[in-house]
Each structure stands twice: as structure tokens, then as C-alpha cells.
Design a protein around this motif. Structure first.
Motif, PDB file in Angstrom:
ATOM      1  N   MET A  15      -2.700  25.985   0.273  1.00 59.92           N
ATOM      2  CA  MET A  15      -1.650  26.653  -0.505  1.00 59.92           C
ATOM      3  C   MET A  15      -0.563  25.660  -0.919  1.00 59.92           C
ATOM      4  SD  MET A  15      -2.375  29.891  -1.015  1.00 59.92           S
ATOM      5  CE  MET A  15      -0.840  30.792  -1.228  1.00 59.92           C
ATOM      6  N   THR A  16      -0.235  24.711  -0.067  1.00 59.70           N
ATOM      7  CA  THR A  16       0.774  23.707  -0.449  1.00 59.70           C
ATOM      8  C   THR A  16       0.220  22.799  -1.547  1.00 59.70           C
ATOM      9  OG1 THR A  16       0.170  22.188   1.352  1.00 59.70           O
ATOM     10  CG2 THR A  16       1.979  23.726   1.777  1.00 59.70           C
ATOM     11  N   CYS A  17      -1.069  22.499  -1.502  1.00 58.81           N
ATOM     12  CA  CYS A  17      -1.675  21.707  -2.587  1.00 58.81           C
ATOM     13  C   CYS A  17      -1.563  22.450  -3.908  1.00 58.81           C
ATOM     14  CB  CYS A  17      -3.136  21.390  -2.272  1.00 58.81           C
ATOM     15  SG  CYS A  17      -3.362  20.218  -0.928  1.00 58.81           S
ATOM     16  N   LEU A  18      -1.815  23.747  -3.888  1.00 57.00           N
ATOM     17  CA  LEU A  18      -1.680  24.544  -5.113  1.00 57.00           C
ATOM     18  C   LEU A  18      -0.219  24.599  -5.559  1.00 57.00           C
ATOM     19  CD1 LEU A  18      -4.153  27.451  -4.319  1.00 57.00           C
ATOM     20  CD2 LEU A  18      -4.313  25.849  -6.246  1.00 57.00           C
ATOM     21  N   ALA A  19       0.687  24.716  -4.600  1.00 53.17           N
ATOM     22  CA  ALA A  19       2.116  24.791  -4.926  1.00 53.17           C
ATOM     23  C   ALA A  19       2.616  23.485  -5.535  1.00 53.17           C
ATOM     24  CB  ALA A  19       2.926  25.140  -3.681  1.00 53.17           C
ATOM     25  N   LEU A  20       2.027  22.373  -5.139  1.00 61.99           N
ATOM     26  CA  LEU A  20       2.441  21.070  -5.659  1.00 61.99           C
ATOM     27  C   LEU A  20       1.834  20.756  -7.030  1.00 61.99           C
ATOM     28  CD1 LEU A  20       2.270  19.037  -2.351  1.00 61.99           C
ATOM     29  CD2 LEU A  20       4.335  19.480  -3.711  1.00 61.99           C
ATOM     30  N   SER A  21       0.858  21.535  -7.450  1.00 60.89           N
ATOM     31  CA  SER A  21       0.242  21.310  -8.759  1.00 60.89           C
ATOM     32  C   SER A  21       1.120  21.893  -9.860  1.00 60.89           C
ATOM     33  CB  SER A  21      -1.159  21.938  -8.803  1.00 60.89           C
ATOM     34  OG  SER A  21      -1.067  23.338  -8.716  1.00 60.89           O
ATOM     35  N   GLU A  22       0.823  21.545 -11.086  1.00 57.48           N
ATOM     36  CA  GLU A  22       1.552  22.098 -12.230  1.00 57.48           C
ATOM     37  C   GLU A  22       1.364  23.610 -12.243  1.00 57.48           C
ATOM     38  OE1 GLU A  22       3.474  20.298 -14.326  1.00 57.48           O
ATOM     39  OE2 GLU A  22       3.007  18.567 -13.070  1.00 57.48           O
ATOM     40  N   SER A  23       2.366  24.354 -12.686  1.00 55.62           N
ATOM     41  CA  SER A  23       2.328  25.814 -12.601  1.00 55.62           C
ATOM     42  C   SER A  23       1.145  26.439 -13.342  1.00 55.62           C
ATOM     43  CB  SER A  23       3.634  26.413 -13.108  1.00 55.62           C
ATOM     44  OG  SER A  23       3.837  26.078 -14.460  1.00 55.62           O
ATOM     45  N   ASP A  24       0.696  25.824 -14.427  1.00 53.23           N
ATOM     46  CA  ASP A  24      -0.432  26.391 -15.171  1.00 53.23           C
ATOM     47  C   ASP A  24      -1.752  25.680 -14.869  1.00 53.23           C
ATOM     48  OD1 ASP A  24       0.329  24.036 -16.376  1.00 53.23           O
ATOM     49  OD2 ASP A  24       0.082  24.770 -18.424  1.00 53.23           O
ATOM     50  N   ASN A  63     -14.252  25.633 -16.839  1.00 55.13           N
ATOM     51  CA  ASN A  63     -12.932  25.120 -16.461  1.00 55.13           C
ATOM     52  C   ASN A  63     -12.256  26.024 -15.432  1.00 55.13           C
ATOM     53  OD1 ASN A  63     -13.024  22.886 -18.249  1.00 55.13           O
ATOM     54  ND2 ASN A  63     -12.576  24.274 -19.941  1.00 55.13           N
ATOM     55  N   GLY A  64     -13.078  26.690 -14.637  1.00 58.83           N
ATOM     56  CA  GLY A  64     -12.564  27.640 -13.658  1.00 58.83           C
ATOM     57  C   GLY A  64     -11.975  26.955 -12.440  1.00 58.83           C
ATOM     58  N   GLY A  65     -11.370  27.773 -11.618  1.00 60.85           N
ATOM     59  CA  GLY A  65     -10.765  27.281 -10.396  1.00 60.85           C
ATOM     60  C   GLY A  65      -9.727  28.262  -9.889  1.00 60.85           C
ATOM     61  N   TYR A  66      -8.711  27.728  -9.242  1.00 61.70           N
ATOM     62  CA  TYR A  66      -7.718  28.559  -8.574  1.00 61.70           C
ATOM     63  C   TYR A  66      -6.305  28.088  -8.880  1.00 61.70           C
ATOM     64  CZ  TYR A  66     -11.742  30.082  -5.909  1.00 61.70           C
ATOM     65  OH  TYR A  66     -12.959  30.586  -5.556  1.00 61.70           O
ATOM     66  N   ARG A  67      -5.382  29.045  -8.808  1.00 63.41           N
ATOM     67  CA  ARG A  67      -3.957  28.751  -8.889  1.00 63.41           C
ATOM     68  C   ARG A  67      -3.233  29.823  -8.084  1.00 63.41           C
ATOM     69  NH1 ARG A  67      -2.901  30.386 -15.152  1.00 63.41           N
ATOM     70  NH2 ARG A  67      -3.241  32.600 -14.889  1.00 63.41           N
ATOM     71  N   LEU A  68      -1.976  29.564  -7.779  1.00 66.17           N
ATOM     72  CA  LEU A  68      -1.188  30.546  -7.046  1.00 66.17           C
ATOM     73  C   LEU A  68      -1.027  31.817  -7.876  1.00 66.17           C
ATOM     74  CD1 LEU A  68       1.709  28.379  -5.531  1.00 66.17           C
ATOM     75  CD2 LEU A  68      -0.365  29.198  -4.389  1.00 66.17           C
ATOM     76  N   ALA A  69      -1.034  32.948  -7.215  1.00 66.73           N
ATOM     77  CA  ALA A  69      -0.844  34.228  -7.895  1.00 66.73           C
ATOM     78  C   ALA A  69       0.636  34.509  -8.147  1.00 66.73           C
ATOM     79  CB  ALA A  69      -1.452  35.360  -7.070  1.00 66.73           C
ATOM     80  N   ARG A  70       1.493  33.868  -7.363  1.00 69.35           N
ATOM     81  CA  ARG A  70       2.945  34.027  -7.502  1.00 69.35           C
ATOM     82  C   ARG A  70       3.598  32.665  -7.338  1.00 69.35           C
ATOM     83  NH1 ARG A  70       2.059  38.096  -3.157  1.00 69.35           N
ATOM     84  NH2 ARG A  70       3.403  36.820  -1.851  1.00 69.35           N
ATOM     85  N   VAL A  71       4.864  32.586  -7.681  1.00 70.40           N
ATOM     86  CA  VAL A  71       5.594  31.329  -7.511  1.00 70.40           C
ATOM     87  C   VAL A  71       5.742  31.029  -6.021  1.00 70.40           C
ATOM     88  CG1 VAL A  71       6.811  31.505  -9.714  1.00 70.40           C
ATOM     89  CG2 VAL A  71       7.840  32.497  -7.661  1.00 70.40           C
TER      90      VAL A  71
END
Length: 149
Positions: A15-24, A63-71
Motif C-alpha cells: 500500500m505504501t508503494c501504491l501511495a508513493l506512485s503518481e496518483s493516476d 495496461n492493467g494493474g492496481y492503484r489506490l481506491a482513495r487518497v
């Protein structure tokens, strides 16, 4: 010793890796595994649970994958722990009322509930944004005027 499971710890890392990535930015399980220094099957398992809990969103396709659902500031460590381990409770009766035949005459249940609540509040007070920020010199929840030994 009280501790969260390795999978919950790893889920926090992912989750921290996702949080550190660009928002989109959408990251694949492979990319997240590389960033988190974890095995791909482990990361895939974590992402499935985190998606089921609504903490991450998945996108299918090339180009699938994952991102945070919320900020990050709206996702607490309690959210992650609950997603991975279920309700937060020091004993079974704290998480699920009626699960013990001793419950009606238990003399310690109320205090275990107080302790569980304190832990829940502490975990709710730390967000994913806090987890990726530079740590302060004093532990979270310790007032400034309290000496730490």
C-alpha cells in the motif's frame, strides 16, 4: 508478543508503494513486487484481498494493474489490518460477540474490549499518508510533555 501477520505487514508495504506512485499511475503486480521486494504470488494474493476490501482498484487488460481506491490520507492502518485480518480485537469476543460460552459471566471481557478499542483508535489514527512521510522524533500518540525512556 502481539503482532500483525507477515501478510498484513507486507500489505502495508504494498500500500505504501501504491501511495508513493503518481496518483493516476496503475502498477502491475510485477511492478509492485519489484518495488516492495516481495514475490509476485504474495503480492497478487495481497492485492486480491485489498481490492475485495475496497482499498485498491484493479484495471484489467494490457495496461492493467492496481492503484489506490482513495487518497492516502483517507486510508488508515486500521483499514489495512481489517482488510487482511478481519475485525480488530484482542480476544475473539471483542471482535465477535456471542462467540464464547463464558461471555455472560466473564469478568475480564469489558477490559479486553477497552484494550481492543484503544488499539483500534491508535491504528485508525495513522494513515497511509503518515506511513510514507518522514517520521517524527516522538512516537505517535505520545504527548510532547511525556518523557520517553
Amino acid at each position: 508478543m502481539l503482532r500483525v501477520s507477515k501478510l498484513t505487514d507486507y500489505a502495508t508495504v504494498v500500500m505504501t508503494c501504491l501511495a508513493l506512485s503518481e496518483s493516476d499511475e496503475i502498477l502491475s503486480a510485477q511492478q509492485l513486487a519489484e518495488r516492495a521486494h516481495l514475490e509476485v504470488p504474495t503480492v497478487s494474493k495481497l492485492l486480491k484481498q485489498l481490492a475485495h476490501a475496497g482499498l485498491v482498484e484493479s484495471k484489467r487488460g494490457v495496461n492493467g494493474g492496481y492503484r489506490l481506491a482513495r487518497v492516502p490520507r483517507s486510508i488508515s492502518v486500521a483499514d489495512i489490518v481489517t482488510a487482511m485480518e478481519g475485525p480488530i480485537g484482542m480476544t475473539e469476543c471483542c471482535a465477535h460477540s456471542g462467540s464464547c460460552h463464558h461471555e455472560p459471566h466473564c469478568g475480564v471481557r469489558v477490559n479486553w474490549q477497552r484494550i481492543s478499542q484503544a488499539i483500534r483508535v491508535a491504528l485508525e489514527g495513522v494513515t497511509l499518508a503518515d506511513m510514507i512521510s518522514v517520521p517524527s522524533r516522538r512516537p505517535i500518540g505520545i504527548p510532547v510533555n511525556v518523557a520517553i525512556a
